[in-house]
Write a protein that holds these residues in place. Structure first.
Motif, PDB file in Angstrom:
ATOM      1  N   ILE A 175       0.858  -1.176   0.000  1.00 46.75           N
ATOM      2  CA  ILE A 175       0.000   0.000   0.000  1.00 46.75           C
ATOM      3  C   ILE A 175       0.897   1.229   0.000  1.00 46.75           C
ATOM      4  CG2 ILE A 175      -1.978  -1.064   1.173  1.00 46.75           C
ATOM      5  CD1 ILE A 175      -1.165   1.002   3.507  1.00 46.75           C
ATOM      6  N   ASP A 176       0.283   2.340  -0.324  1.00 44.69           N
ATOM      7  CA  ASP A 176       0.991   3.611  -0.370  1.00 44.69           C
ATOM      8  C   ASP A 176       1.080   4.135   1.068  1.00 44.69           C
ATOM      9  OD1 ASP A 176       1.906   6.160  -0.731  1.00 44.69           O
ATOM     10  OD2 ASP A 176       0.643   6.555  -2.482  1.00 44.69           O
ATOM     11  N   ASP A 177       2.116   3.701   1.780  1.00 50.92           N
ATOM     12  CA  ASP A 177       2.247   4.051   3.195  1.00 50.92           C
ATOM     13  C   ASP A 177       2.467   5.544   3.393  1.00 50.92           C
ATOM     14  OD1 ASP A 177       2.206   1.600   4.989  1.00 50.92           O
ATOM     15  OD2 ASP A 177       3.516   0.932   3.389  1.00 50.92           O
ATOM     16  N   PHE A 178       3.172   6.170   2.458  1.00 51.98           N
ATOM     17  CA  PHE A 178       3.366   7.616   2.523  1.00 51.98           C
ATOM     18  C   PHE A 178       1.998   8.301   2.565  1.00 51.98           C
ATOM     19  CE2 PHE A 178       3.582  11.738   0.467  1.00 51.98           C
ATOM     20  CZ  PHE A 178       4.666  12.345   1.077  1.00 51.98           C
ATOM     21  N   ARG A 179       1.129   7.879   1.657  1.00 54.72           N
ATOM     22  CA  ARG A 179      -0.210   8.460   1.582  1.00 54.72           C
ATOM     23  C   ARG A 179      -1.007   8.180   2.864  1.00 54.72           C
ATOM     24  NH1 ARG A 179      -3.489  11.163  -0.789  1.00 54.72           N
ATOM     25  NH2 ARG A 179      -5.729  10.678  -0.916  1.00 54.72           N
ATOM     26  N   GLY A 180      -0.844   6.969   3.427  1.00 50.10           N
ATOM     27  CA  GLY A 180      -1.524   6.629   4.683  1.00 50.10           C
ATOM     28  C   GLY A 180      -1.114   7.578   5.796  1.00 50.10           C
ATOM     29  N   GLY A 181       0.186   7.821   5.908  1.00 51.32           N
ATOM     30  CA  GLY A 181       0.697   8.741   6.925  1.00 51.32           C
ATOM     31  C   GLY A 181       0.223  10.163   6.682  1.00 51.32           C
ATOM     32  N   TYR A 182       0.170  10.538   5.418  1.00 54.13           N
ATOM     33  CA  TYR A 182      -0.273  11.889   5.048  1.00 54.13           C
ATOM     34  C   TYR A 182      -1.749  12.085   5.415  1.00 54.13           C
ATOM     35  CZ  TYR A 182      -0.436  16.234   2.336  1.00 54.13           C
ATOM     36  OH  TYR A 182      -0.555  17.559   1.962  1.00 54.13           O
ATOM     37  N   ASP A 208      -6.833   1.927   7.143  1.00 54.15           N
ATOM     38  CA  ASP A 208      -7.050   0.566   6.659  1.00 54.15           C
ATOM     39  C   ASP A 208      -6.124   0.276   5.489  1.00 54.15           C
ATOM     40  OD1 ASP A 208      -9.009  -1.826   6.825  1.00 54.15           O
ATOM     41  OD2 ASP A 208      -8.885  -1.377   4.690  1.00 54.15           O
ATOM     42  N   GLN A 209      -5.509  -0.931   5.497  1.00 51.74           N
ATOM     43  CA  GLN A 209      -4.532  -1.291   4.465  1.00 51.74           C
ATOM     44  C   GLN A 209      -5.109  -2.231   3.409  1.00 51.74           C
ATOM     45  OE1 GLN A 209      -2.004  -2.420   7.983  1.00 51.74           O
ATOM     46  NE2 GLN A 209      -0.372  -1.870   6.577  1.00 51.74           N
ATOM     47  N   THR A 210      -6.423  -2.375   3.382  1.00 49.82           N
ATOM     48  CA  THR A 210      -7.124  -3.238   2.418  1.00 49.82           C
ATOM     49  C   THR A 210      -6.431  -4.608   2.254  1.00 49.82           C
ATOM     50  OG1 THR A 210      -5.933  -2.410   0.448  1.00 49.82           O
ATOM     51  CG2 THR A 210      -7.887  -1.192   1.128  1.00 49.82           C
TER      52      THR A 210
END
Lengths: 340, 340
Positions: A163-170, A294-296
């Motif tokens: 998953i796009d962890d950067f986006r999750g943190g953002y 959520d990381q789907t």
């Protein structure tokens, strides 16, 4: 060692054909239940071991795939495994699972174990302690497809689904800023691990984009454990300037933070907002449900399985190298929602 | 199908001895990292598959054991697996895991998968839907030791490690009676499954020993799910005579019961006491921590592993048949403790 017992020995003893013995041992419906029982019983008495490995050697396929995860009891990993099973089961594959407990030495052994049992493919999320990748390259050397999910290493020729962890943190940090928080602390996990580094980068970028200068003291490396969340809060509250929000890369540490904050009489979300990461089921069961990213995982497992199928059903040479990046989703709940 | 590539082909191509190739492929420390890399790379290019199964056929041991559980993401099962790993790892065994999702058809396939990969032993907790045991007898027929844990079937020659579920049910019910509860309802799970039947019997016996006549309507078969606990409470509360306690054979159903009771404005434990079963970690994380019966899963896994070791290291014939019964422990928490 005694002479190996064969189906011919069983056939001789029971005075039935070797073909009947073989069919009985392989659950052929043509064989009556009575004969089958008799063959199984006799085989056991004679200490017969069916030569299934030899069969697999002949066909070159076992229809087994292996999954290596740090822990089976984290909802994220068990859901990815469920996704892999759901996608591969209709294709006749069986899934066997190994856990590393975050220990690279276990990981090395698990890869060997899976290659030893001639799995047709391996799905893997690497341990936090994994640096060297030569054990992973072994799968490549034996032409066994390997697909990374969530935690990967850069190995030429191997595919990954993350998953796009950067986006999750953002997303998580931006949400906290929108709640009016300005002093946001981050529990990051080990920054040598790519996913945690990326979440931390997303956190820093969201602060920057909103004109907030990050305080170095507000970035803490915290284990994914309840107890670690508790002591991290204690550390933070020793200073005069307190945070007004916690964004934790772990739901367990977020839960610990909430317990400790309550213990100190701090109101959530009024005084401090808390956001976790992974969307573990317990986050929504709590009396104060916890906001989480959520990381789907189910989707991640299914897509990893599809990448494997493309590879195994395509050409024999492993030229496919695919990188799939999924978008995380923020579930806003009471632990950070001031607008309720 | 192309001719199989052998280590001799690799040795010829690289102009090094076959023994060096073999050592490189088997991580022999005598071989330099450089040579090893070269051999691995060449092996991959030539599409070489190491004949590990043939090695296993020769030695008769793979040092792998398999564990079959209904679900990997229930804390009870993952803890038993941890116990098995901790006990067997020092003996050089690797643990591979399969989950059945409570489907006997999956269970049949998993046993085949594990026997196919020539595991040295199988640990198993049977699915709720399992009636016939012929797939289990297959392990016996192939002389592969099989040890049941928690959920077992009566199969002659097989060992088991279980907890005393009757005692667990008795302990929980007796505790509720001591809290002053007289109208105790029981969420039992499927009574065709031995563990649930035994917990239910323990519940009935505790009532009887304390002069309480059980109300038939107060025994409900409830799935191990949050939602099932919610609807079970709704069903019970449709009648005028309400229970003053719930003893649930599932922590998840207990959690659902608590959520629904709170929703209706009922005070826990003042008006209604609630006790669960399994001691899932979330029971102690809740704001209202849930009383639960602990099944000592880590110990169960370790003992199951010890039974396996005794069997495999003893005589070749499977004459050992052991039945170990562990004592459950009641953890009293706020959901049922009126004396706090």
């Amino acid at each position: 060692m005694a002479e190996k017992v064969t189906i011919y020995d069983i056939s001789k003893k029971l005075k039935i054909s070797a073909a009947t013995v073989s069919r009985a041992l392989n659950d052929n419906p043509k064989i009556s239940a009575k004969t089958r029982e008799l063959v199984l019983k006799t085989a056991a008495e004679m200490n017969y071991k069916q030569n299934r490995l030899a069969q697999a050697l002949k066909s070159g396929r076992t229809n087994n795939v292996g999954v290596i995860v740090p822990y089976i009891n984290r909802s994220f990993f068990s859901s990815v495994i469920r996704g892999i099973e759901e996608e591969l089961s209709p294709h006749g594959y069986h899934v066997i699972i190994c856990q590393t407990h975050e220990d690279v030495n276990n990981e090395i052994k698990q890869i060997d174990t899976l290659l030893n049992t001639q799995v047709d493919g391996i799905f893997m999320s690497v341990a936090k302690t994994t640096q060297d990748t030569s054990h992973i390259k072994k799968a490549l050397a034996e032409n066994t497809p390997l697909v990374f999910f969530d935690r990967k290493k850069e190995v030429k020729g191997l595919s990954s689904v993350v998953i796009d962890d950067f986006r999750g943190g953002y997303l998580a940090t931006e949400h906290l800023i929108k709640q009016g928080c300005k002093k946001i602390a981050h529990f990051s996990g080990d920054l040598n691990v790519e996913i945690y580094k990326n979440r931390h980068q997303g956190y820093l970028k969201a602060l920057k984009d909103n004109g907030i200068t990050p305080l170095k003291r507000f970035s803490l490396q915290v284990n994914s454990k309840l107890e670690s969340g508790i002591s991290a809060i204690k550390d933070l509250w020793e200073f005069d300037e307190k945070p007004d929000a916690i964004f934790s890369s772990s739901d367990y540490a977020a839960l610990g933070a909430i317990q400790e904050l309550k213990q100190m009489g701090i109101k959530i979300p009024k005084d401090v907002c808390v956001v976790g990461f992974s969307n573990e089921p317990f986050t929504k069961y709590m009396e104060l449900p916890i906001t989480s990213v959520d990381q789907t995982p189910l989707e991640m497992g299914k897509i990893a399985a599809q990448v494997f199928l493309e590879q195994i059903e395509g050409s024999q040479t492993l030229t496919v190298e695919k990188e799939v990046i999924l978008a995380p989703k923020l579930f806003v709940r009471n632990s950070s929602n001031r607008k309720l």
